[in-house]
Motif scaffolding. Structure first.
Motif, PDB file in Angstrom:
ATOM      1  N   GLN A  45      -7.088  -4.405   7.837  1.00 42.27           N
ATOM      2  CA  GLN A  45      -6.220  -3.710   7.354  1.00 42.27           C
ATOM      3  C   GLN A  45      -6.521  -3.640   5.650  1.00 42.27           C
ATOM      4  OE1 GLN A  45      -1.933  -4.756   7.775  1.00 42.27           O
ATOM      5  NE2 GLN A  45      -1.272  -2.602   7.979  1.00 42.27           N
ATOM      6  N   ILE A  46      -6.557  -4.724   5.305  1.00 38.69           N
ATOM      7  CA  ILE A  46      -6.711  -4.977   3.669  1.00 38.69           C
ATOM      8  C   ILE A  46      -8.052  -4.108   3.187  1.00 38.69           C
ATOM      9  CG2 ILE A  46      -7.366  -6.462   1.953  1.00 38.69           C
ATOM     10  CD1 ILE A  46      -5.266  -8.550   3.228  1.00 38.69           C
TER      11      ILE A  46
ATOM     12  N   LYS B 108      -1.337  -2.050  -7.344  1.00 37.09           N
ATOM     13  CA  LYS B 108      -1.528  -1.862  -5.825  1.00 37.09           C
ATOM     14  C   LYS B 108      -2.970  -2.668  -5.514  1.00 37.09           C
ATOM     15  CE  LYS B 108      -0.646   1.943  -3.802  1.00 37.09           C
ATOM     16  NZ  LYS B 108      -0.546   3.302  -3.207  1.00 37.09           N
ATOM     17  N   GLN B 109      -3.622  -2.325  -6.285  1.00 38.54           N
ATOM     18  CA  GLN B 109      -5.241  -2.889  -6.020  1.00 38.54           C
ATOM     19  C   GLN B 109      -5.177  -4.405  -6.218  1.00 38.54           C
ATOM     20  OE1 GLN B 109      -8.261  -1.298  -8.262  1.00 38.54           O
ATOM     21  NE2 GLN B 109     -10.054  -1.409  -6.661  1.00 38.54           N
ATOM     22  N   LEU B 110      -4.408  -4.737  -7.276  1.00 43.05           N
ATOM     23  CA  LEU B 110      -4.608  -6.202  -7.657  1.00 43.05           C
ATOM     24  C   LEU B 110      -3.684  -6.897  -6.467  1.00 43.05           C
ATOM     25  CD1 LEU B 110      -4.155  -6.127 -11.442  1.00 43.05           C
ATOM     26  CD2 LEU B 110      -6.018  -6.985 -10.318  1.00 43.05           C
ATOM     27  N   LYS B 111      -2.290  -6.469  -6.212  1.00 37.05           N
ATOM     28  CA  LYS B 111      -1.571  -7.176  -5.152  1.00 37.05           C
ATOM     29  C   LYS B 111      -2.372  -7.277  -3.971  1.00 37.05           C
ATOM     30  CE  LYS B 111       2.778  -5.875  -6.992  1.00 37.05           C
ATOM     31  NZ  LYS B 111       4.340  -4.897  -6.877  1.00 37.05           N
ATOM     32  N   LEU B 112      -3.008  -6.119  -3.413  1.00 41.03           N
ATOM     33  CA  LEU B 112      -3.593  -6.346  -2.274  1.00 41.03           C
ATOM     34  C   LEU B 112      -4.714  -7.262  -2.250  1.00 41.03           C
ATOM     35  CD1 LEU B 112      -4.000  -2.540  -1.244  1.00 41.03           C
ATOM     36  CD2 LEU B 112      -2.815  -4.295  -0.023  1.00 41.03           C
ATOM     37  N   LYS B 113      -5.459  -7.528  -3.433  1.00 42.03           N
ATOM     38  CA  LYS B 113      -6.525  -8.536  -3.561  1.00 42.03           C
ATOM     39  C   LYS B 113      -5.853  -9.947  -3.588  1.00 42.03           C
ATOM     40  CE  LYS B 113      -9.994  -5.869  -6.013  1.00 42.03           C
ATOM     41  NZ  LYS B 113     -10.773  -5.583  -7.363  1.00 42.03           N
ATOM     42  N   HIS B 114      -4.685 -10.068  -4.070  1.00 43.31           N
ATOM     43  CA  HIS B 114      -4.212 -11.399  -4.064  1.00 43.31           C
ATOM     44  C   HIS B 114      -3.398 -11.852  -2.870  1.00 43.31           C
ATOM     45  CE1 HIS B 114      -3.076 -10.810  -8.735  1.00 43.31           C
ATOM     46  NE2 HIS B 114      -4.175 -11.308  -8.417  1.00 43.31           N
TER      47      HIS B 114
ATOM     48  N   PHE C  27       0.796  -1.159  -0.138  1.00 41.46           N
ATOM     49  CA  PHE C  27      -0.021  -0.033   0.011  1.00 41.46           C
ATOM     50  C   PHE C  27       0.798   1.300  -0.104  1.00 41.46           C
ATOM     51  CE2 PHE C  27      -2.219   3.351   2.236  1.00 41.46           C
ATOM     52  CZ  PHE C  27      -3.347   3.539   1.365  1.00 41.46           C
ATOM     53  N   LYS C  28       1.922   1.350   0.558  1.00 42.27           N
ATOM     54  CA  LYS C  28       2.701   2.451   1.026  1.00 42.27           C
ATOM     55  C   LYS C  28       3.924   2.603  -0.248  1.00 42.27           C
ATOM     56  CE  LYS C  28       2.331   2.445   5.981  1.00 42.27           C
ATOM     57  NZ  LYS C  28       3.172   2.341   7.259  1.00 42.27           N
TER      58      LYS C  28
ATOM     59  N   LEU D 149      -8.011  -1.183   0.674  1.00 42.83           N
ATOM     60  CA  LEU D 149      -8.909  -1.008  -0.592  1.00 42.83           C
ATOM     61  C   LEU D 149      -9.852   0.182  -0.636  1.00 42.83           C
ATOM     62  CD1 LEU D 149      -9.420  -4.885  -0.979  1.00 42.83           C
ATOM     63  CD2 LEU D 149      -7.827  -3.488  -2.450  1.00 42.83           C
ATOM     64  N   ASN D 150     -10.376   0.377   0.655  1.00 40.11           N
ATOM     65  CA  ASN D 150     -11.431   1.539   0.482  1.00 40.11           C
ATOM     66  C   ASN D 150     -10.747   2.821   0.219  1.00 40.11           C
ATOM     67  OD1 ASN D 150     -13.691  -0.291   1.134  1.00 40.11           O
ATOM     68  ND2 ASN D 150     -13.444   0.117   3.394  1.00 40.11           N
ATOM     69  N   GLN D 151      -9.510   2.970   0.782  1.00 42.85           N
ATOM     70  CA  GLN D 151      -8.763   4.141   0.561  1.00 42.85           C
ATOM     71  C   GLN D 151      -8.593   4.287  -1.041  1.00 42.85           C
ATOM     72  OE1 GLN D 151      -5.469   5.591   3.233  1.00 42.85           O
ATOM     73  NE2 GLN D 151      -6.527   3.973   4.680  1.00 42.85           N
ATOM     74  N   ILE D 152      -7.892   3.213  -1.429  1.00 46.44           N
ATOM     75  CA  ILE D 152      -7.791   3.123  -2.898  1.00 46.44           C
ATOM     76  C   ILE D 152      -8.804   3.535  -3.784  1.00 46.44           C
ATOM     77  CG2 ILE D 152      -7.043   1.604  -4.910  1.00 46.44           C
ATOM     78  CD1 ILE D 152      -5.201  -0.085  -2.862  1.00 46.44           C
ATOM     79  N   LYS D 153     -10.097   3.023  -3.285  1.00 44.45           N
ATOM     80  CA  LYS D 153     -11.334   3.274  -4.336  1.00 44.45           C
ATOM     81  C   LYS D 153     -11.815   4.855  -4.112  1.00 44.45           C
ATOM     82  CE  LYS D 153     -16.122   1.610  -4.541  1.00 44.45           C
ATOM     83  NZ  LYS D 153     -17.102   0.837  -4.120  1.00 44.45           N
ATOM     84  N   GLN D 154     -11.489   5.510  -2.733  1.00 44.21           N
ATOM     85  CA  GLN D 154     -11.835   6.709  -2.760  1.00 44.21           C
ATOM     86  C   GLN D 154     -10.464   7.453  -3.333  1.00 44.21           C
ATOM     87  OE1 GLN D 154     -11.726   7.324   1.682  1.00 44.21           O
ATOM     88  NE2 GLN D 154     -13.535   6.206   1.820  1.00 44.21           N
TER      89      GLN D 154
END
Length: 398
Positions: free
Chosen positions: A220-221, A155-161, A146-147, A225-230
């Motif tokens: 945390q994930i 970043k979004q794909l890696k967090l989902k994986h 994330f950082k 993900l919510n921060q990335i969406k916003q």
């Protein structure tokens, strides 16, 4: 490629090339480690590098070197700095325990039953360690992704994986708990081993701690993900506004003027300057005022143009060519002379002719420099002597 004959040979090789392996491990994430730099770390002895390549400790690709994956994973796992989350090992350990339990129950020979039991206990300990490390690595990787990941989509794909791996860890953790509590009641009643009971108790505590950490990782994930969406929605709106502004249609197609008129944030206000006049008494009597005036004066350039003054004619005496010579001490030459003698180093330095006046303090410094530079060629003993208040070790050539 050859392998090491025994553990003693392996440890000796790693100990001898500790400086090279230390540098290569520290630079393992860089794209290249040049062979020329490796030669410097082994004192330009090509045979030492070739030996490590033959034993599959290092791999060579043209003019570059890298640590073999087997040793790299070993170093990372022991030092707990590995970034790969290996979930397959947890599943393999669970299956190994189930197989060895069946072998244990079918075996009648006590010696072989004890061997199966020992393997089961070892694998139970390994499950606890690997699971905890997987959870720690997962949490660290979520935070780093994330950082530090600059690409928004990646970043979004890696967090989902990583969330999928979290689900797998949770599943494998459940299988381990089920194995302990329900799957093999006959084995746990039959074994009656105190060490096994203690290992199982420690494993339950470790798995319970992992369960709490997995819940925090899930939160945390979701939060990331919510921060990335916003952030994505904000950037999308910002791009639309920049497009409308570039085409001079932002006032006509949006209500930006109405929204700005409702907003009374201080950032939209004009900056007003309010001069502050100091009292004359404060300026005259207080030393802090004088320091403040000097500090403020550095921000203003004076308008007075200084006329450069011509220097006087240089005297002819300064133009004469004067050569000053100084005798330098060649430490390598001193080393070579010492190695050809059987005397101790301090006595040799004390009586050595440097072709110039060298004080006792300077000779002590040269003694220390030779030990520091050529320690591999010298034998430092545990015998000590004292001269003029200086205690020194007895050092001889190897």
């Amino acid at each position: 490629m050859q392998s090491f004959n025994d553990i003693k040979e392996l440890l000796a090789a790693l100990r001898r090339e500790d400086k090279l392996l230390y540098e290569m491990f520290g630079k393992r994430k860089s794209l290249e480690f040049k062979l020329s730099y490796a030669r410097e770390l082994v004192d330009y002895d090509e045979a030492r590098i070739e030996y490590l390549i033959e034993k599959s400790v290092l791999r060579q690709n043209g003019g570059l070197l890298e640590i073999d994956d087997l040793y790299l994973r070993f170093f990372e796992q022991v030092l707990e700095v590995n970034e790969e989350i290996n979930l397959a090992s947890i599943d393999e350990n669970i299956k190994s325990i189930q197989e060895n339990i069946v072998y244990f129950l079918n075996e009648n020979n006590e010696h072989r039953k004890h061997a199966y039991l020992r393997e089961i206990k070892r694998t139970f300990r390994k499950i606890g360690i690997v699971t905890i490390r997987s959870v720690i690595d997962l949490r660290r990787k979520v935070d780093n992704t994330f950082k530090n990941e600059p690409n928004f989509k990646n970043k979004q794909l890696k967090l989902k994986h990583l969330d999928e791996k979290r689900i797998m860890v949770r599943k494998l953790q459940g299988q381990a708990i089920e194995l302990i509590n329900e799957n093999q009641p006959v084995f746990f009643k039959t074994s009656q081993d105190e060490e096994l009971k203690r290992i199982i108790t420690e494993l339950k505590i470790q798995l319970n701690e992992c369960s709490h950490n997995l819940i925090e990782i899930e939160k945390q994930i979701i939060n990331y993900l919510n921060q990335i969406k916003q952030q994505g929605l904000f950037l999308e709106k910002l791009r639309k506004l920049k497009y409308l502004k570039a085409h001079f249609t932002i006032e006509a197609e949006t209500d930006i003027e109405e929204q700005l008129s409702k907003n009374n944030l201080l950032i939209f206000e004009r900056r007003q300057s309010e001069p502050l006049n100091l009292s004359i008494d404060f300026v005259i009597n207080d030393e802090r005022a004088f320091e403040a005036i000097k500090k403020a004066a550095t921000n203003f350039k004076t308008r007075i143009q200084n006329i450069p003054q011509l220097a006087e004619t240089i005297a002819t005496d300064f133009l004469d060519n004067n050569v000053e010579q100084e005798i330098m001490i060649n430490l390598e030459e001193v080393r070579n002379h010492f190695l050809a003698t059987g005397d101790n180093l301090f006595s040799f330095i004390k009586n050595y002719n440097f072709n110039k006046e060298v004080s006792f303090e300077e000779r002590v410094t040269i003694y220390c420099q030779l030990i520091s530079l050529y320690d591999r060629e010298l034998k430092v003993t545990n015998e000590y002597e004292n001269l003029k208040g200086v205690e020194y070790a007895m050092v001889y050539p190897k």
